[in-house]
Design a protein around this motif. Structure first.
Motif, PDB file in Angstrom:
ATOM      1  N   VAL B  27       0.786  -0.748  -0.060  1.00 56.30           N
ATOM      2  CA  VAL B  27       0.157   0.177  -0.246  1.00 56.30           C
ATOM      3  C   VAL B  27       0.818   1.445  -0.229  1.00 56.30           C
ATOM      4  CG1 VAL B  27      -1.932   1.365   1.265  1.00 56.30           C
ATOM      5  CG2 VAL B  27      -1.893  -1.166   1.480  1.00 56.30           C
ATOM      6  N   ARG B  28       0.374   2.031  -1.031  1.00 52.45           N
ATOM      7  CA  ARG B  28       1.636   3.149  -1.057  1.00 52.45           C
ATOM      8  C   ARG B  28       0.582   4.857  -0.217  1.00 52.45           C
ATOM      9  NH1 ARG B  28       5.866   1.220  -3.668  1.00 52.45           N
ATOM     10  NH2 ARG B  28       5.211  -0.896  -3.374  1.00 52.45           N
ATOM     11  N   PHE B  29       1.517   5.305  -0.078  1.00 45.13           N
ATOM     12  CA  PHE B  29       0.826   7.241  -0.743  1.00 45.13           C
ATOM     13  C   PHE B  29       1.657   7.682  -0.651  1.00 45.13           C
ATOM     14  CE2 PHE B  29       0.345  11.113   1.515  1.00 45.13           C
ATOM     15  CZ  PHE B  29      -0.932  11.540   1.447  1.00 45.13           C
ATOM     16  N   HIS B  30       1.724   8.700  -1.436  1.00 40.50           N
ATOM     17  CA  HIS B  30       2.135   9.679  -2.381  1.00 40.50           C
ATOM     18  C   HIS B  30       1.418  11.322  -3.125  1.00 40.50           C
ATOM     19  CE1 HIS B  30       4.755  12.324  -4.327  1.00 40.50           C
ATOM     20  NE2 HIS B  30       3.926  12.136  -5.498  1.00 40.50           N
ATOM     21  N   GLU B  31       1.139  12.122  -2.226  1.00 45.72           N
ATOM     22  CA  GLU B  31       0.355  13.112  -2.567  1.00 45.72           C
ATOM     23  C   GLU B  31       1.532  14.010  -4.126  1.00 45.72           C
ATOM     24  OE1 GLU B  31      -2.478  13.591  -1.532  1.00 45.72           O
ATOM     25  OE2 GLU B  31      -2.704  15.522  -2.966  1.00 45.72           O
ATOM     26  N   PRO B  32       0.577  14.144  -5.520  1.00 41.65           N
ATOM     27  CA  PRO B  32       1.897  14.628  -6.223  1.00 41.65           C
ATOM     28  C   PRO B  32       1.907  16.542  -5.748  1.00 41.65           C
ATOM     29  CG  PRO B  32      -0.371  13.979  -6.977  1.00 41.65           C
ATOM     30  CD  PRO B  32      -1.067  13.840  -5.906  1.00 41.65           C
ATOM     31  N   GLY B  33       3.234  16.490  -6.162  1.00 37.82           N
ATOM     32  CA  GLY B  33       3.933  17.619  -5.576  1.00 37.82           C
ATOM     33  C   GLY B  33       4.121  17.530  -4.596  1.00 37.82           C
ATOM     34  N   VAL B  34       4.170  16.207  -3.974  1.00 35.39           N
ATOM     35  CA  VAL B  34       4.195  16.653  -2.562  1.00 35.39           C
ATOM     36  C   VAL B  34       5.942  16.164  -2.106  1.00 35.39           C
ATOM     37  CG1 VAL B  34       4.361  16.388   0.100  1.00 35.39           C
ATOM     38  CG2 VAL B  34       2.589  17.451  -1.102  1.00 35.39           C
ATOM     39  N   PHE B  35       6.707  16.630  -1.793  1.00 41.86           N
ATOM     40  CA  PHE B  35       8.094  15.454  -1.445  1.00 41.86           C
ATOM     41  C   PHE B  35       8.442  15.485   0.320  1.00 41.86           C
ATOM     42  CE2 PHE B  35       7.931  16.322  -5.783  1.00 41.86           C
ATOM     43  CZ  PHE B  35       8.532  15.709  -6.594  1.00 41.86           C
ATOM     44  N   ASN B  36       9.331  14.443   0.270  1.00 39.05           N
ATOM     45  CA  ASN B  36      10.291  14.594   1.623  1.00 39.05           C
ATOM     46  C   ASN B  36       9.690  14.479   3.150  1.00 39.05           C
ATOM     47  OD1 ASN B  36      12.294  15.809   4.063  1.00 39.05           O
ATOM     48  ND2 ASN B  36      13.694  15.378   2.293  1.00 39.05           N
ATOM     49  N   TYR B  50       0.386   9.990  11.343  1.00 42.99           N
ATOM     50  CA  TYR B  50       0.222  11.055  10.618  1.00 42.99           C
ATOM     51  C   TYR B  50       2.030  11.311  10.281  1.00 42.99           C
ATOM     52  CZ  TYR B  50      -3.392  11.965  14.190  1.00 42.99           C
ATOM     53  OH  TYR B  50      -4.047  11.721  14.444  1.00 42.99           O
ATOM     54  N   VAL B  51       1.537  12.207   9.016  1.00 40.41           N
ATOM     55  CA  VAL B  51       3.282  12.205   7.957  1.00 40.41           C
ATOM     56  C   VAL B  51       3.159  14.422   8.216  1.00 40.41           C
ATOM     57  CG1 VAL B  51       4.217  11.753   5.705  1.00 40.41           C
ATOM     58  CG2 VAL B  51       2.362  10.372   6.983  1.00 40.41           C
ATOM     59  N   GLY B  52       4.829  13.976   8.948  1.00 38.49           N
ATOM     60  CA  GLY B  52       5.077  15.523   7.966  1.00 38.49           C
ATOM     61  C   GLY B  52       6.150  15.430   6.368  1.00 38.49           C
ATOM     62  N   ALA B  53       5.704  15.829   5.606  1.00 37.87           N
ATOM     63  CA  ALA B  53       6.023  16.314   4.436  1.00 37.87           C
ATOM     64  C   ALA B  53       6.764  17.638   4.288  1.00 37.87           C
ATOM     65  CB  ALA B  53       5.803  15.277   3.755  1.00 37.87           C
ATOM     66  N   GLY B 481       7.970   8.977  -1.136  1.00 37.22           N
ATOM     67  CA  GLY B 481       6.278   8.821  -1.159  1.00 37.22           C
ATOM     68  C   GLY B 481       6.483   8.080   0.399  1.00 37.22           C
ATOM     69  N   MET B 482       5.177   7.499   0.686  1.00 32.88           N
ATOM     70  CA  MET B 482       4.696   6.791   1.971  1.00 32.88           C
ATOM     71  C   MET B 482       4.765   4.961   0.812  1.00 32.88           C
ATOM     72  SD  MET B 482       5.663   7.959   4.711  1.00 32.88           S
ATOM     73  CE  MET B 482       5.296   6.292   5.705  1.00 32.88           C
ATOM     74  N   VAL B 483       4.943   3.727   1.988  1.00 28.01           N
ATOM     75  CA  VAL B 483       4.360   2.832   1.971  1.00 28.01           C
ATOM     76  C   VAL B 483       4.819   1.995   3.017  1.00 28.01           C
ATOM     77  CG1 VAL B 483       5.438   0.721   1.507  1.00 28.01           C
ATOM     78  CG2 VAL B 483       6.618   1.808  -0.013  1.00 28.01           C
ATOM     79  N   GLN B 484       3.381   1.298   3.184  1.00 34.54           N
ATOM     80  CA  GLN B 484       2.966   0.254   3.976  1.00 34.54           C
ATOM     81  C   GLN B 484       3.110  -1.307   4.066  1.00 34.54           C
ATOM     82  OE1 GLN B 484      -1.286   0.627   4.773  1.00 34.54           O
ATOM     83  NE2 GLN B 484      -1.952  -0.661   6.269  1.00 34.54           N
ATOM     84  N   ALA B 485       3.979  -1.820   4.636  1.00 36.64           N
ATOM     85  CA  ALA B 485       3.304  -3.171   4.018  1.00 36.64           C
ATOM     86  C   ALA B 485       4.053  -4.805   5.243  1.00 36.64           C
ATOM     87  CB  ALA B 485       5.997  -3.563   3.582  1.00 36.64           C
ATOM     88  N   PRO B 486       3.136  -5.335   5.242  1.00 38.28           N
ATOM     89  CA  PRO B 486       3.381  -6.769   6.067  1.00 38.28           C
ATOM     90  C   PRO B 486       3.794  -6.531   6.979  1.00 38.28           C
ATOM     91  CG  PRO B 486       3.248  -7.319   4.017  1.00 38.28           C
ATOM     92  CD  PRO B 486       2.743  -6.056   3.663  1.00 38.28           C
ATOM     93  N   VAL B 487       4.430  -6.966   8.067  1.00 31.01           N
ATOM     94  CA  VAL B 487       5.384  -7.573   8.783  1.00 31.01           C
ATOM     95  C   VAL B 487       5.754  -8.915   8.237  1.00 31.01           C
ATOM     96  CG1 VAL B 487       5.269  -6.854  10.492  1.00 31.01           C
ATOM     97  CG2 VAL B 487       4.264  -8.539  10.035  1.00 31.01           C
TER      98      VAL B 487
END
Lengths: 646, 646
Positions: B27-36, B50-53, B481-487
């Motif tokens: 599962v991924r998260f990425h907001e177009p134009g937002v980095f770091n 909560y994600v600070g970018a 971006g962000m990634v969510q991985a199962p263990v």
């Protein structure tokens, strides 16, 4: 929560060509039952290579080392062997006689020393009879007791200069001169030698044009445990030390000790990439008519985090002399009673300068020998043998840094390319029995080739270069044997493009004989030959269209088309009717990264297949046709059996 | 002329399985134009991440981060951006607002700080409205000016503890507590902080069973330029520092400064192999009901000669506390006027012990607060913040050393295997966007798998573990971006042998459902499940004979037989009629190291072909049939066209 990784390190590329053991026929020498071919001496005028091994010395024909001219064995008596074993040493390995010194005494005699079951002994070897004269001299201080310990020696005007350990335990290091008139040695003290490993020694004669009445000097290369840096554990520091041939020792202070022993750090690092090469493996001194001064080539590996890194650093004699004759000294200071710290000495330096050779200036001041040097000068050099200034390499960085390899030894040849530029060709051996050949070019180092010298991958222990005109060879010794390799394999390059792309200063293309020839073995001028050290192949004649191979295949079958390419830097590209094929599709596959497989043939697969190599040199891609195949797929009119390709 | 190479270093093996980006659906998260995406905060009871970018804060569904719950942007005004650019910073990258602090203030408010175009600013984020409250606090000392600089912070009982730089140039480092009652900071002096890089901070609460009236303590992990060692250039040293929550500063000496700031070296090295890991990359504190004390996991790389080496070292809290509460201090001494040398302090130490928290003993002696500590104690800690004793890792060596990888971040999960043994599972990210999963077993570390989290190979900047029962995930943030991985990817193992050989404590084979299931997401007991952390597959039921595939080929053709195998440790063996085939003969060839090619088919090639995988675990070789093919070669009766295989 942020740390930057990555370093912009310019590692040398992998060698362009890899010659496997079976690719090249090298001349070999190995005597059954004899091991540790570690000490070499070449007589160029006799064309004889003397080899000191375990319990044996051989004289080999230097033009063909497979031809043994003489041999003499020097074995340890059973009695001695037993005594050695009693002291806890291995009878099968350590309690034998490892030849460690093999030096010319005069034209007909060699000076030979061996470990002799932990009782180092020296003898004279008559070359006329090839017999030992039975001198049985005590070898203590000339040759180590333990075959595992480091050693180096050189004969200068009949006197042996050596660096080795002085006792059974190997705990007392010594740099000494063995001389009936004036034997000299180092003080047994940490500031002089601190757990050293000796690497190399040689003499550099005074410059004949010198007007300052300088002396011949003997240089020692070694590494030792650092006193000037403090690390988590013992940090090794590579050093160069220097003594003067005319040194006679002091009269009271430093009696029978060097009055001219000075040492300095050798720097071989790339601080911007945190690369520190502090393990000195070998040194080669390049000299010759073309050079205005001798140049030191050093091979280094890192002590810390070494998972296969090696470097070559190059030093000018003048930068070494600058440090010894004008540099600052280090001094030790005691901190809080129990700690010692070495810092730069900023006080007054006595005259004559401590550690300097006796030169015209000293003689003018009535110091005609080290024996009448003032006590102040002698006491100073006794306490301050270490220079504060370091010897930095030319260009202030390693000449070559290579990954995934541990270099062991180096020899360097200076050759003239066809365009008359001078090239230094480095032959560097590895701990896996290979030899790298690299040349310094304008825009960096070019690693021409790698040759597998020893099939058993045993570490190369010693290298020697014979650069006599027309007889250029590299000799390598390992535990298992000796190898004689030519300096180049020009004849292996079958086309002009291959020959020029090799960028090997020894090789040039002869359009006349349509062969890649060895330059310096050709008589006469290089007129008409083609070579370009920048790899520009434009001078090569247009390639004669290679003949193509014709193949017939059955519908539904699989074809394998062959192609061969030696360069590790080239990319193999397959074309079908002039269009580039995408390998590793369901239709095509590459075998061994070169040969093309075509599956499930149909009549549409009939046509011309070309194998091309593409190699980029200086941003220009050179494309070469390696093979051309013409395929014809025939439908066999028969009840079809459906081919099931999975 | 002899130096010994080679080190017996036990590097961890390559990960057993490599999951490419396409193999696993993450599962991924990425907001177009937002980095770091650099700063993460998990609310386990709200299941919100909560994600600070860069210039934005997001609230994501922690069970499915693709689901964005809220977002708020915090951009730099054009005016500020222009002023920042005037100072020579990049308008496109540096003069933006990088969120660096994201901490819970209370259940409904987050404390957020950003670099804000080199004018660090903090604000309160209301979680009910997901809006900033417009506090516009000066962020100096809480958040760096420069997004390239290191930072760390933790909120403890409403007060922010942070390590960062205090000025525009980044030249003034500071560890401070922001508090209305008692703000405290470090001295600006080399003995306190010497060009540090901050890595991690967290609080460790006093042991509830403690009888000595100890305090809660905040630990800072960082590295800084060594004062105790002297090297050729700046040597970084990893450190742990500690302050007491109850510290109020001194009354005169150390007014508004820490009176409890002590720091010590963290050792992560293998001296016998000359491996020195001195670059601290990340720290994870493992705590929990199963542990008798918290454990620190640190990820390290070498500073020197690093061509891809990483290590994990583990430290017990008690060994850290031992050094701080009973270890020797270091002192500096001046040598020859201008040099400083740090050595062990052997003199008398004032009472109360300098740097100690106020405990029952101190209180009994009437020192109820740091404000009334004696001047002698305060002056001593001011001059001697560095301990002489080092913190050594458990077992005195790295837990894991890996080659050809740069580790960046670590999280650790403690899980119970089926046999009830406790396993620490390390998830370690790399600078190439991958995640390694390793488990400490009896006989060393087992690297279960490697997962490519980010397709663009961008470095993993931050890792977070959610270990709530049934909701175990690893969250990773990179620049892109962000990634969510199962263990674990238990379901990917299709046979019992595969499932057991994985030696993954999360996975067990269920004979009932004939599937490899995730243990801790299964309800009920593990009864009937099969798992063996030593890799013993004997409990697996006899493999049901796999069905075979039937193929017909024409005489003279080529066959390709497929086989698939995930384990990097397994060897693929092909058998024909139960005899092992020699691949890479003229008759056979392997494609992609697994599939078998058979050339020039004849009727004699008809028969049964088996593809077996052989994997050795604990000196026992497990053989498994991966594929079975039955081949029938038919002669086609037709005028033969000679097949020309080259």
């Amino acid at each position: 929560l942020a740390v930057v990784f990555g370093m912009a390190v310019a590692f040398a590329p992998v060698p362009r060509i890899t010659w496997e053991h079976r690719d090249v026929g090298l001349v070999r020498f190995h005597e059954p039952g004899v091991f540790n071919y570690s000490t070499l001496l070449l007589s160029e005028h006799k064309d004889t290579l003397y080899v000191g091994a375990r319990e044996a010395v051989f004289a080999l024909n230097a033009l063909n080392i497979a031809e043994k001219q003489h041999e003499i064995y020097w074995k340890v008596s059973e009695d001695k062997k037993a005594k050695c074993a009693e002291k806890g040493k291995s009878k099968q390995t350590e309690c034998l006689n490892y030849i460690r010194v093999l030096q010319p005494l005069d034209t007909n005699t060699l000076y030979v020393c061996g470990t002799n079951a932990f009782q180092p002994t020296c003898d004279h070897l008559s070359l006329t009879a090839f017999k030992f004269l039975g001198k049985n001299e005590d070898g203590k201080g000339r040759c180590p007791f333990d075959p595992a310990q480091s050693y180096t020696s050189v004969m200068v005007d009949g006197e042996l200069y050596s660096g080795t350990s002085y006792n059974f335990l190997g705990s007392e290091p010594i740099i000494s001169r063995h001389s009936s008139q004036s034997p000299l040695r180092t003080e047994y003290a940490i500031p002089w030698l601190n757990e050293p490993s000796f690497v190399f020694t040689d003499v550099i004669r005074r410059n004949p044009n010198d007007t300052e009445g300088e002396d011949d000097k003997v240089y020692f290369f070694f590494m030792e445990v650092s006193v000037e840096y403090e690390f988590m554990f013992k940090l090794m520091i590579p050093r160069i030390a220097r003594v003067c041939k005319g040194d006679q020792g002091g009269l009271r202070t430093l009696q029978k000790k060097w009055t001219s022993f000075l040492k300095a750090r050798l720097i071989c690092s790339k601080p911007d990439s945190n690369l520190v090469f502090n393990m000195l493996q070998d040194v080669f001194i390049l000299r010759g008519p073309w050079l205005k001064e001798p140049v030191f080539y050093g091979v280094f590996t890192p002590q810390l985090n070494n998972v296969g890194l090696s470097a070559v650093c190059v030093y000018n004699l003048s930068s070494v002399e600058e440090v010894f004759s004008r540099g600052k000294y280090m001094q030790s200071a005691t901190v809080e009673q129990s700690h010692t710290k070495w810092v730069r000495y900023n006080g007054a330096v006595p005259r004559p300068r401590p550690g300097a050779c006796i030169n015209s200036e000293a003689r003018a001041a009535n110091f005609t020998s080290s024996l009448n040097l003032p006590d102040k000068t002698l006491q100073f050099v006794k306490d301050h043998p270490l220079m504060d200034d370091s010897i930095t390499p030319t260009d202030n960085r390693p000449r070559l840094i290579q990954k995934d390899v541990n270099y062991t030894q180096i020899v360097v040849d200076r050759v003239q390319a066809l365009d008359e530029t001078i090239c230094d060709v480095m032959f560097i051996s590895t701990d896996r029995g290979a030899l790298h050949k690299a040349v310094s070019l304008e825009n960096g180092v070019h690693v021409i080739e790698e040759t597998q010298l020893f099939q058993d991958f045993s570490p190369v222990q010693t290298l020697l270069l014979s650069s006599k005109k027309g007889k250029r060879f590299v000799y390598a010794g390992s535990n298992s044997g000796m190898v004689q390799a030519p300096v180049a394999f020009c004849g292996k390059h079958s086309t002009c493009v291959d020959c020029v792309l090799a960028r090997d200063p020894y090789c040039a293309w002869s359009p006349h004989t349509t062969a890649c020839v060895t330059l310096h073995q050709e008589h006469g001028s290089g007129r008409g030959l083609i070579q370009d050290m920048s790899g520009d192949v434009s001078a090569c004649p247009d390639k004669v269209q290679g003949s193509s191979q014709q193949h017939f295949f059955k519908h539904g079958g699989t074809a394998e088309l062959k192609c061969s390419q030696k360069s590790n830097w080239a990319r193999v590209v397959w074309k079908f009717q002039n269009g580039v094929l995408k390998a590793d599709s369901p239709k095509y596959s590459l075998v061994g990264r070169k040969n093309l497989l075509i599956f499930n043939l149909s009549t549409g697969d009939s046509g011309v297949y070309q194998c091309l190599s593409e190699e980029t040199v200086k941003n220009k891609t050179v494309s070469q046709e390696l093979a051309k195949h013409v395929l014809e797929v025939k439908v066999v009119s028969s009840p079809p059996v459906a081919p099931t390709l999975l």
